[in-house]
Design a protein around this motif. Structure first.
Motif, PDB file in Angstrom:
ATOM      1  N   VAL A 215     -15.630  -2.138   8.986  1.00  0.00           N
ATOM      2  CA  VAL A 215     -14.129  -3.000   8.899  1.00  0.00           C
ATOM      3  C   VAL A 215     -13.526  -1.752  10.148  1.00  0.00           C
ATOM      4  O   VAL A 215     -13.647  -0.800  10.056  1.00  0.00           O
ATOM      5  CB  VAL A 215     -13.361  -2.087   7.846  1.00  0.00           C
ATOM      6  CG1 VAL A 215     -11.808  -2.208   7.670  1.00  0.00           C
ATOM      7  CG2 VAL A 215     -14.166  -2.052   6.352  1.00  0.00           C
TER       8      VAL A 215
ATOM      9  N   ILE B 240     -14.574  -4.560  -1.534  1.00  0.00           N
ATOM     10  CA  ILE B 240     -13.346  -5.338  -0.430  1.00  0.00           C
ATOM     11  C   ILE B 240     -12.982  -3.461   0.339  1.00  0.00           C
ATOM     12  O   ILE B 240     -12.319  -2.911  -0.405  1.00  0.00           O
ATOM     13  CB  ILE B 240     -11.935  -6.507  -1.205  1.00  0.00           C
ATOM     14  CG1 ILE B 240     -12.298  -7.488  -1.565  1.00  0.00           C
ATOM     15  CG2 ILE B 240     -10.755  -6.160  -0.114  1.00  0.00           C
ATOM     16  CD1 ILE B 240     -11.512  -7.879  -2.997  1.00  0.00           C
TER      17      ILE B 240
ATOM     18  N   ILE C 287     -10.172  -2.571   3.180  1.00  0.00           N
ATOM     19  CA  ILE C 287     -10.022  -2.866   4.329  1.00  0.00           C
ATOM     20  C   ILE C 287      -8.513  -2.258   5.144  1.00  0.00           C
ATOM     21  O   ILE C 287      -8.366  -0.594   4.264  1.00  0.00           O
ATOM     22  CB  ILE C 287      -7.989  -4.214   4.150  1.00  0.00           C
ATOM     23  CG1 ILE C 287      -7.659  -3.421   3.169  1.00  0.00           C
ATOM     24  CG2 ILE C 287      -9.033  -5.594   3.550  1.00  0.00           C
ATOM     25  CD1 ILE C 287      -6.146  -4.398   2.272  1.00  0.00           C
TER      26      ILE C 287
ATOM     27  N   GLN D 212      -4.170   5.100  10.888  1.00  0.00           N
ATOM     28  CA  GLN D 212      -5.681   3.594   9.740  1.00  0.00           C
ATOM     29  C   GLN D 212      -5.834   4.410   8.407  1.00  0.00           C
ATOM     30  O   GLN D 212      -6.693   5.440   9.083  1.00  0.00           O
ATOM     31  CB  GLN D 212      -5.378   3.070   9.432  1.00  0.00           C
ATOM     32  CG  GLN D 212      -4.820   1.694  10.627  1.00  0.00           C
ATOM     33  CD  GLN D 212      -5.268   0.623  11.033  1.00  0.00           C
ATOM     34  OE1 GLN D 212      -6.942   0.876  11.632  1.00  0.00           O
ATOM     35  NE2 GLN D 212      -5.116  -0.555  10.982  1.00  0.00           N
TER      36      GLN D 212
ATOM     37  N   ILE E 149      -8.214   3.476   4.478  1.00  0.00           N
ATOM     38  CA  ILE E 149      -8.560   1.840   4.237  1.00  0.00           C
ATOM     39  C   ILE E 149      -8.387   2.445   2.857  1.00  0.00           C
ATOM     40  O   ILE E 149      -7.844   2.934   2.076  1.00  0.00           O
ATOM     41  CB  ILE E 149     -10.044   2.721   4.268  1.00  0.00           C
ATOM     42  CG1 ILE E 149     -10.998   3.684   3.652  1.00  0.00           C
ATOM     43  CG2 ILE E 149     -10.576   2.028   5.729  1.00  0.00           C
ATOM     44  CD1 ILE E 149     -12.385   3.757   3.505  1.00  0.00           C
TER      45      ILE E 149
END
Length: 186
Positions: free
Chosen positions: A89, A137, A139, A149, A151
């Protein structure tokens, strides 16, 4: 856009004009036919996108960049990588205006935050242990509004999601579990 033909060992870089028509289509030949995972980000901090190609069997990852004509102008191979990464990712996890990569291994419950220098060589590789092995999952996004960012990890079976952030050293500095959210298929 990058189109990768594993069987032929070729990658096309395709660009589009304002009218949506193809204005660049360059074929790069002689590529490895064993890349398992491919992600995009500005890994070297030059304001342009590169790709990271991961070959699980070889334990290698290449950082590849392109010039204005779609030809390869950067190709650096990093060796000795773990052969069990399930997810890669990309995101600006360190707040340095370039992309790092989170590597997740569901077998061991470990995640590495990896950063690269201007030539594509690894400059940071921090392992975070004790992670849930059931994340399906993952992202990246600026979920808490801090200018870098984090996750979001989602476990379908439990309906739980964690928001995880990282410090400048790549270690977890935020881990918030959210329960009772919408479950897929519910």
């Amino acid at each position: 856009m990058l189109l990768y033909d594993r069987a032929a060992g070729e990658a096309d870089v395709v660009g589009f004009g304002a009218d949506g028509r193809v204005n660049l289509d360059t074929t790069n030949r002689g590529w490895r036919k064993t890349w398992d995972l491919i992600v995009v980000g500005d890994f070297v901090g030059n304001g342009r996108s590169q790709i990271l190609l991961y070959d699980r069997n070889a334990g290698e990852g290449d950082i590849v960049g392109f010039d204005a004509n779609g030809k390869v102008n950067l190709d650096f191979t990093n060796t000795g990588w773990r052969r069990s990464w399930d997810l890669l990712v990309p995101g600006d996890f360190l707040g340095n205006a370039k992309s790092e990569v989170l590597f997740y291994d569901s077998q061991t419950g470990e995640a590495d935050v990896v950063a690269f220098g201007p030539n594509g060589a690894v400059t940071l590789d921090t392992t975070n242990r004790g992670w849930r092995k059931s994340w399906e999952i993952i992202i990246a996004g600026d979920f808490v509004g801090g200018g870098k960012q984090e996750i979001l990890l989602y476990d379908r079976a439990t309906g739980e999601g964690d928001v995880v952030g990282f410090g400048a050293d790549g270690k977890v500095n935020l881990d918030t579990t959210n329960r009772g959210g919408a479950r897929a298929g519910a």
